[in-house]
Structure formats: structure tokens, C-alpha cells
Design an enzyme around this catalytic site. Structure first.
Site: not given
Ligand code: NAP
Ligand code: G3H
Length: 500
Positions: A166-167, A189, A192, A262, A296
Site C-alpha cells: 500500500n506504500y 525486498k 510483489t 509495523e 494501516c
Molecule cells: P503482507 O502480505 O504481509 O506483505 C508484506 C511484505 O511481506 C511483502 O513484501 C510480501 O512479499 C512480504 N512477505 C510475504 N511473505 C513473507 C515471508 N514469509 N517472509 C518475508 N516476507 C514476506 O502485507 P501487505 O498485504 O503487503 O500489506 C497490508 C498489510 O500491511 C495490512 O495488514 C496493513 O495494516 C499492514 N501495514 C502496516 C503498516 C504499519 O506501519 N503498521 C503500514 C502499511 C501496511 P510479497 O508481496 O511478495 O508477498
Molecule cells: O498503511 C500504513 C501507513 O503507515 C499509514 O500511513 O497514516 O500516513 O497513511 P499514513
């Protein structure tokens, strides 16, 4: 610095991975197609790297770290400043590419790029003030001022930076900048879906003066190479942003490596009877629905008190149905979700809530990957939407009868990213804030990460460690202590004169 032209780093539509300053094709011979989530157009292809290539990029980073550690801090700072300038110069084409690969509205996509340049600049500014600490031993009985500790910070080694879809540019950049300025080598990394824009860091950092091999990019599915990357013995530290599910798995695989995680959130907005209605409604609607709820820190639950609930729901509804829906190119607030699988998941949450008696106020409509903004009133705690993170445009209203109940429901969540309190009573707000088990509480404002020098963290399933310019540099370095044990020989003796 002269304007540099936006480079074409692809061959046809094929992007390579970046190792030791060179763009390479994977020996796997496999690529992964990246399609536009709005219209399914092919935007590019990335290399599906193998485990051998994971070994290669990490080895390359490790072999090149010494030259970077030896580079004076002022030169590493200058590299960040140059990177920021290049990122700004390329913000338009990078934003266009970002919009195509993740479906982010064009203005937000360009803002994500510009915000990243600001993080590079802010990190450079803060790094210029980095200092250490000197402590005299005599605060402890039995020790004298001849024992003095000198503490300064040193890099950790090879830092692995993994970002979310998402970012993808910003949340890899916010890891790369502190890692590099602290003197680490980096393996990045990207997600994808969202890999194409951050692949440009190869060119950005090369032009800014990062020596070959200090910064490297590996691409491929996390499900295929993620565990191998994370468990690799030569990775010294991991900075990860993504889902709680992946983060928890990663923590098990990583073992004793320091982690900055995070993760997901379920931020609740507690609305007290005396809240400023206009301010609250604006914050809730933009907090819940910008980038179609794929943040998030999106507002993911509203907990209103009885006297304000009806008016609040009506005004939130009024504003929500005016949100524009459609193509990211036209800068609509509501655009496609990242995949049809994600739409199915969000639909499952809506269906479950309606079946269990939630009142549908608007939405519950889908075309392709676009889901219309959906408001569910009278949500109860037996419904999945009360607890699960939709990462889509769905806002549940859970009506409450007291501040105590709001605190209880907020804290019962497995997540603890941020919380919000809307009220004119700042004393009460401060007291509620102290009860909320979250990283940050916003009073009269929507939940959000920025500004990027603020600490950003989550409790429970929302994360581990603290992000933010100063905090990230600290997490990516460690104190090094040198203790001077001076001899008493040169000591100047001062007499205590009691007859003064
Ligand atoms: P995700 O599916 O967990 O993927 C995040 C990253 O992890 C991707 O680069 C993914 O690669 C990689 N990944 C997947 N399996 C892995 C493994 N076994 N080992 C190491 N890396 C692995 O999350 P997303 O769907 O991209 O993002 C959405 C989530 O992120 C939401 O839950 C959101 O709340 C959270 N988020 C949190 C924050 C925060 O700051 N708290 C900010 C943004 C997003 P691939 O793409 O190749 O699978
Ligand atoms: O998706 C999670 C990001 O850390 C949120 O950043 O609050 O600036 O949109 P933002």
C-alpha cells in the site's frame, strides 16, 4: 545538481533485480507479471529470484559494507540529500507508475513519492546531529571519575528492508534512508504487487553516490523466498512493514535478529457527546476511506456515545455517499482494491455483519475490484467486522453507552496501532488516552503515521519497535561503548576547605 532524466530501467516490460550495481535476470528464468488492479493491464514483469540469488545479494551486501562504514557521515548524509533531489525530480513518472501498479489515486501516488523525498531530507538533517554520550563512573558507589564511558553508535551490518503493497515506495524508502545513513548495507525486498516503483531505488541511489553493492534489491514472492531471506544468517537486522500474520511468522523465522515490525491495525474513533461534529465527521470519512481504506492507520471502527450517534451517522453517511468512485487516473477517492481476493475477503465481512443484524447504510456494491464505500450501523461485538482488519472501504459503527465501554471494546482488539478521541473535554480525553492500549492516541484528529519524525509504533499484534526518523536510525544501529580507566597518577587533588 543538474536535472536527471527519468531512466528506463526495464527491457520491454521486464524489470531486473539489482545486485552489486548491476541489473540482472534471474537464473530461474521465471518472471512474475504485475497487472493494474483497476483494468488488469500488464504493467511490468519482475524477476522471480531463486534462493541462490538471495545468497548472492546478501553476500554482495556483506562484501561491500566496509567501504560504506568507512565513508564519513557527512558523505553519507550528502548521498541522502542527493537522493531526495532525484526522487523529487522523478516524482511525476514514479507517481504514474505507482498509480498503475497499485491503483492509488494519482495525487496520493505523487504525494507518496514526494513524502519519501522529505523522509530522506529529514533523515539527513537528523543524522547531522547524531552524537554520543559520556558517563562518569562515580554515580555508583565504589567507582570514581577515572572510569569514564564513551558511547557512540555503530551500524549493525546487512539490514533487510521489506515493504507492503500500500506504500511500496515510501515504506521501503523510510527504511532504506536510516539504514544507509547509519552505515549499514541494505538488501531491499519490495512487495510483489508494488515492486516496479521501488526498483527505481537502484538508479536513484547509484546516481546519488552509493557505491555498488552497498544497496541491493531482490524480487520474488514472499511466500517463496521470504523465509529464506529472513532466516539468512548474514542478515543482521530486519525492518518490516506488512500484515500481522506475515510479521508474526517472520519473527519466528528470524530468531535473535533485531526486528522493527509495523503491522496491521483496527484503529477505533471514540466520539463523545460534546465532540465538534464537523471536525469529527471530516476526520472519520477521510480517515476511513482514503485509498479505499487500504491504510494501516485507516479509521476501522467508530464508537459513538448515545447523544451524538444518530446525527454523527447521518452526517458521515451524507459525506460518504459524495465520495468519488472510479479510475485512479481521475483521482477518485475510491478506486480498486489490490486484488479480487481482497474484495472477496471484504465482501465476506460485510455479509457476515448483515446476516448478524448490522444495518447497511450505504455501499455493499462491487464492480471489478472496486468496492463502494460501505457503512454498517448497529454493529455488535459478535460480528467479524468488529475485530478483523478489512483493508477495504468498510466502516463499522459500534454504538456505546459509556467511555468505559469504549475503552473496553478498543482494548479488546488484538491490534494496538492508534486510537482516536473526539471531544471538547481535553481533561477527559487525556484520561481516556492513558487507558488505551495503543501506540498513539490522536485527540480530535484522524489516526495517521505522520509527520515522519514522530514516533510510530503499535502494541500487541500491531508491531514491535518504533519507526520514525530518529527512532529508525536508533533501531538500525547499536551503541558501542569504550571505557577509559584513567590512572590516578595525573589526578589533580582539590582540598575541601571546611572553614570557608
Ligand atoms: P503482507 O502480505 O504481509 O506483505 C508484506 C511484505 O511481506 C511483502 O513484501 C510480501 O512479499 C512480504 N512477505 C510475504 N511473505 C513473507 C515471508 N514469509 N517472509 C518475508 N516476507 C514476506 O502485507 P501487505 O498485504 O503487503 O500489506 C497490508 C498489510 O500491511 C495490512 O495488514 C496493513 O495494516 C499492514 N501495514 C502496516 C503498516 C504499519 O506501519 N503498521 C503500514 C502499511 C501496511 P510479497 O508481496 O511478495 O508477498
Ligand atoms: O498503511 C500504513 C501507513 O503507515 C499509514 O500511513 O497514516 O500516513 O497513511 P499514513
Amino acid at each position: 545538481m543538474q536535472t536527471t532524466e527519468f531512466p528506463d530501467i526495464k527491457e520491454g516490460l521486464e524489470y531486473k533485480y539489482y545486485c552489486g550495481g548491476k541489473w540482472e535476470k534471474s537464473i530461474s528464468g521465471k518472471t512474475i507479471s504485475i497487472r493494474n488492479p483497476y483494468n488488469d493491464d500488464l504493467v511490468g514483469k519482475i524477476q522471480a529470484c531463486s534462493k541462490e540469488e538471495v545468497d548472492k545479494v546478501i553476500r554482495t551486501a556483506q562484501e561491500n559494507i566496509d567501504c560504506w562504514i568507512e565513508t564519513p557521515l557527512n558523505e553519507r548524509i550528502e548521498v541522502l540529500r542527493k537522493s531526495a533531489k532525484i526522487i523529487r525530480q522523478w516524482s511525476e513518472p514514479l507517481g504514474q507508475l505507482l498509480m498503475k501498479e497499485i491503483g492509488k489515486p494519482i495525487k496520493s501516488a505523487i504525494s507518496e513519492i514526494v513524502r519519501t523525498a522529505e523522509i530522506f531530507e529529514g533523515t539527513a538533517d537528523f543524522a547531522a546531529t547524531l552524537g554520543g554520550e559520556t558517563i562518569m563512573g562515580d554515580a555508583f558507589e565504589g567507582f570514581t571519575r577515572e572510569k569514564i564511558s564513551l558511547t557512540y553508535r555503530v551500524p549493525l551490518g546487512v539490514v533487510l528492508c521489506i515493504g507492503p503493497f500500500n506504500y511500496p515506495f515510501n515504506l521501503t524508502g523510510s527504511k532504506i534512508a536510516p539504514a544507509l545513513v547509519a552505515g549499514n548495507a541494505v538488501v531491499m525486498k519490495p512487495p510483489t504487487q508494488g515492486a516496479l516503483t521501488p526498483l527505481h531505488y537502484g538508479k536513484i541511489l547509484e546516481e546519488a553516490g552509493v557505491p555498488p553493492g552497498v544497496f541491493n534489491i531482490i524480487t520474488g514472492r514472499g511466500s517463496e523466498i521470504g523465509d529464506y531471506l529472513v532466516g539468512h544468517p548474514s542478515i543482521a537486522m530486519i525492518s518490516f512493514t506488512g500484515s500481522s500474520e506475515t510479521g508474526k511468522k517472520l519473527a519466528k523465522t528470524a530468531g535473535m535478529k533485531p526486528l522493527l515490525l509495523e503491522l496491521g491495525g483496527k484503529d477505533a474513533a471514540i466520539v463523545l457527546d460534546d465532540a465538534d461534529l464537523e471536525l469529527t465527521v471530516n476526520a472519520i470519512v477521510s480517515g476511513a476511506f482514503s485509498f479505499s481504506g487500504q491504510r494501516c492507520t485507516a479509521v476501522k471502527r467508530v464508537l459513538p456515545m448515545p447523544a451524538i450517534a444518530d446525527e454523527l451517522v447521518n452526517k458521515v453517511l451524507e459525506k460518504t455517499i459524495q465520495l468519488s468512485v472510479g479510475a485512479p487516473e481521475e483521482n477518485n477517492t475510491i478506486g480498486p482494491l489490490i486484488s479480487s481476493k481482497q474484495c472477496d475477503y471484504v465482501q465476506g465481512l460485510i455479509d457476515d455483519a448483515i446476516e448478524k443484524g448490522a444495518l447497511l447504510k450505504c455501499g455493499n456494491k462491487r464492480e471489478g475490484n472496486i468496492m463502494w464505500p460501505t457503512i454498517l450501523d448497529n454493529v455488535t461485538t459478535d460480528m467479524r467486522i468488529a475485530w478483523e482488519e478489512p483493508f477495504g472501504p468498510v466502516l463499522p459503527i459500534i454504538r456505546i453507552s459509556s467511555a468505559e465501554e469504549a475503552i473496553k471494546i478498543s482494548n479488546k482488539s488484538e491490534y494496538g496501532l492508534q486510537g482516536m478521541i473526539f471531544t471538547e473535554n481535553l481533561d477527559l480525553a487525556f484520561n481516556i488516552a492513558q487507558e488505551l492500549d495503543v501506540g498513539t492516541v490522536q485527540i480530535n484528529g484522524k489516526s495517521s503515521r505522520g509527520p515522519d519524525h514522530f514516533p510510530f509504533l503499535g502494541t500487541k499484534s500491531s508491531g514491535l519497535g518504533t519507526q520514525g526518523i530518529k527512532y529508525s536510525i536508533e533501531a538500525m544501529s547499536r551503541p558501542k561503548v569504550v571505557v577509559m580507566n584513567l590512572s590516578e597518577r595525573g589526578k589533580l587533588v582539590r582540598e575541601c576547605k571546611s572553614d570557608l
